[in-house]
Design an enzyme around this catalytic site. Structure first.
Site, PDB file in Angstrom:
ATOM      1  N   CYS A   1      -0.877   3.385  11.256  1.00 20.64           N
ATOM      2  CA  CYS A   1      -0.749   4.637  12.018  1.00 20.64           C
ATOM      3  C   CYS A   1      -1.946   4.769  12.950  1.00 20.64           C
ATOM      4  CB  CYS A   1      -0.631   5.843  11.087  1.00 20.64           C
ATOM      5  SG  CYS A   1      -1.992   6.037   9.924  1.00 20.64           S
TER       6      CYS A   1
ATOM      7  N   ASP B   1       2.021  -1.550   4.940  1.00 19.75           N
ATOM      8  CA  ASP B   1       1.613  -0.406   5.750  1.00 19.75           C
ATOM      9  C   ASP B   1       0.120  -0.248   5.493  1.00 19.75           C
ATOM     10  OD1 ASP B   1       2.144   1.803   7.490  1.00 19.75           O
ATOM     11  OD2 ASP B   1       1.899   3.129   5.769  1.00 19.75           O
TER      12      ASP B   1
ATOM     13  N   GLU C   1      -0.661   0.413  -5.337  1.00 17.58           N
ATOM     14  CA  GLU C   1      -1.633   1.348  -4.780  1.00 17.58           C
ATOM     15  C   GLU C   1      -2.996   1.085  -5.397  1.00 17.58           C
ATOM     16  OE1 GLU C   1      -3.749   3.761  -2.760  1.00 17.58           O
ATOM     17  OE2 GLU C   1      -1.623   3.444  -2.253  1.00 17.58           O
TER      18      GLU C   1
ATOM     19  N   ALA D   1       0.880  -1.181   0.000  1.00 17.39           N
ATOM     20  CA  ALA D   1       0.000   0.000   0.000  1.00 17.39           C
ATOM     21  C   ALA D   1       0.911   1.221   0.000  1.00 17.39           C
ATOM     22  CB  ALA D   1      -0.928  -0.015   1.212  1.00 17.39           C
TER      23      ALA D   1
ATOM     24  N   ALA E   1       1.254   4.443  -1.807  1.00 20.00           N
ATOM     25  CA  ALA E   1       1.092   5.902  -1.932  1.00 20.00           C
ATOM     26  C   ALA E   1       1.128   6.570  -0.553  1.00 20.00           C
ATOM     27  CB  ALA E   1      -0.216   6.219  -2.641  1.00 20.00           C
ATOM     28  N   PRO E   2       1.732   7.761  -0.461  1.00 23.35           N
ATOM     29  CA  PRO E   2       2.243   8.592  -1.554  1.00 23.35           C
ATOM     30  C   PRO E   2       3.668   8.299  -1.985  1.00 23.35           C
ATOM     31  CG  PRO E   2       2.395   9.784   0.505  1.00 23.35           C
ATOM     32  CD  PRO E   2       1.744   8.471   0.841  1.00 23.35           C
ATOM     33  N   GLY E   3       4.333   7.323  -1.353  1.00 22.80           N
ATOM     34  CA  GLY E   3       5.666   6.936  -1.790  1.00 22.80           C
ATOM     35  C   GLY E   3       6.765   7.138  -0.776  1.00 22.80           C
TER      36      GLY E   3
END
Length: 481
Positions: A244, A191, A146, A122, A124-126
């Site tokens: 997160c 992630d 993504e 997963a 993005a954003p990199g």
């Protein structure tokens, strides 16, 4: 001031079972988040970035788990950091400090004596893809996936900006990797999409409408993703699961689901020695649960697993919508011709000459591409959105260099290079042509322009004017040096 749901407070009081811990957590959630950045080793060393920051008057502190990372202490000064020329050059990435942990965990004490294949499920954003590429020195293969089409463009932009050349992009549901690419990857970073409870310090609404049913629904998806990731992992490989968020339902319980599904082949890899202060966030299982108050950061969870070697091989299920692999290896003659062209810039391409491919372009022209090793095999298993990087277009006069090649390899050029002033660099990134006081005709009109020896892009030298070749979607009207 962030609004925090009473339901969330009650939920965390049950999870922490310590009033002081809960109070510290809630107080920390009310504080602004410190800005943090990470040096991109493909462009600059951490030491040079710190010197650059000092020269501009920035004050900073090191991030204990990431040598490349620093916290910037002057938040008002950092508001427009994304338009600073060194950022646009890819010298650093604006990334939350705790978000740097998963890649550090994935590569910790890993044998990297030979190129490896890595999946960022997963991506993005990199931030983590570019961190991986820098840590691996652009070697091996990174698959950056993504699901959101709207975020895919941003992912590609950041990969390009940071000079990443060993990455393929995919646009698929992460739950399909287990059946499409079983036991293919040496290392996998998941992630996972999550409730985002740990982001409340930068998103005041993150906990305003918190609901336990949303948490449980997200955990169901996360369990499917972690099983898919484990299936796609080679025996002997390593998987990092991170979020997160703060709830055990999305963290420890998802990990426990994996261990129940694969009791014989999945084993936790303790992160107690990941960095000196890791013990402050260590769970009894050896995971890291970083609450915002522990390191004055975003909340984050990181768990690491290894897959035993005694796993039966699994058959790959090919996608029914595979694109044809429209690349052909360059012939010896074509390789030699491109080597001669690269020599115009004194650019030695010997290290990857055997990884050059020819592709028919959109306007029936031909293009030279650099593809990571393993890309062709992967393309037989699943649909790829973007392959490696385009180096050049084949034209009547020979070749025309592509912007990606200039950004990835321009620091290796020692001919056909023009160093710009601060004002000229800003004008270039704003899409303007550069006018020269001392004009001269050039035999070869293709030039790389740099600022402080870091590539900005390409120009066409027309004597008194450098015609700007920066792709239009990369123009930044607010660029400043």
């Amino acid at each position: 001031m962030p609004k925090i749901s009473e339901d969330f407070i009650q939920h965390m009081s049950e999870q922490l079972q310590d009033r002081e811990q809960l109070d510290n957590l809630l107080v920390s959630c009310q504080k602004p988040l410190r800005k943090s950045i990470r040096a991109n080793r493909l462009k600059i060393t951490p030491q040079h970035l710190r010197q650059l920051l000092e020269s501009q008057g920035y004050r900073f502190n090191p991030i204990p788990w990431c040598e490349e990372g620093v916290w910037l202490e002057d938040s008002a000064q950092t508001n427009d950091l994304g338009n600073w020329v060194p950022h646009l050059q890819g010298q650093f990435y604006i990334q939350e400090a705790s978000s740097m942990l998963p890649v550090v965990a994935l590569l910790h004490e890993l044998e990297l004596d030979k190129p490896i294949s890595v999946l960022d499920m997963a991506a993005a954003p990199g931030s983590k893809t570019t961190q991986l590429a820098a840590a691996l020195g652009n070697k091996g293969l990174i698959v950056a996936n993504e699901l959101s089409s709207s975020r895919l463009k941003g992912l590609h932009y950041n990969i390009q900006r940071c000079g990443v050349s060993n990455t393929c992009l995919t646009h698929t549901d992460g739950r399909t990797f287990g059946v499409q690419t079983p036991q293919f990857f040496d290392a996998i970073l998941l992630d996972a999409p999550c409730g985002g409870e740990g982001t409340v310090r930068k998103d005041e609404q993150a906990l305003a409408d918190w609901n336990i049913n949303n948490v449980r629904s997200m955990a169901t998806l996360q369990k499917e993703l972690i099983v898919s990731a484990f299936k796609a992992l080679k025996p002997g490989g390593r998987l990092v699961y991170s979020t997160c968020t703060l709830s055990k339902e999305e963290n420890q319980e998802v990990c426990q689901h994996l261990l129940r599904e694969y009791p014989e082949s999945a084993s936790p890899y303790s992160l107690k020695n990941l960095f000196e202060q890791a013990g402050a966030a260590l769970t009894k299982e050896g995971y890291l649960q970083v609450y915002p108050n522990i390191f004055d950061s975003e909340g984050f969870f990181v768990a690491c697993f290894e897959k035993s070697s005694d796993v039966l091989p699994m058959e790959s299920l090919k996608s029914s919508s595979l694109k044809p692999f429209n690349f052909q290896p360059l012939s010896r003659k074509q390789v030699q011709q491109f080597i001669e062209y690269a020599n115009l810039f004194a650019w030695d391409i010997a290290d990857f000459a055997d990884s050059l491919w020819l592709k028919e372009g959109k306007s029936r022209g031909q293009e030279i591409w650099l593809l990571p090793k393993g890309c062709e095999e992967l393309a037989q298993k699943m649909k790829l959105n973007r392959y490696g990087i385009k180096l050049a277009e084949v034209i009547k006069q020979g070749y025309k260099l592509h912007h990606q090649a200039a950004i990835c390899f321009g620091q290796l050029f020692s001919r056909q290079v023009i160093e710009l002033t601060s004002e000229q660099a800003q004008d270039y990134l704003r899409g303007k042509d550069i006018y020269l006081e001392n004009s001269s005709k050039q035999k070869h009109k293709e030039f790389l322009v740099t600022y402080q020896d870091i590539p900005l892009g390409l120009v066409k030298h027309l004597g008194s004017r450098l015609k700007n070749s920066l792709p239009r979607d990369l123009v930044r009207d607010n660029a400043f040096a």
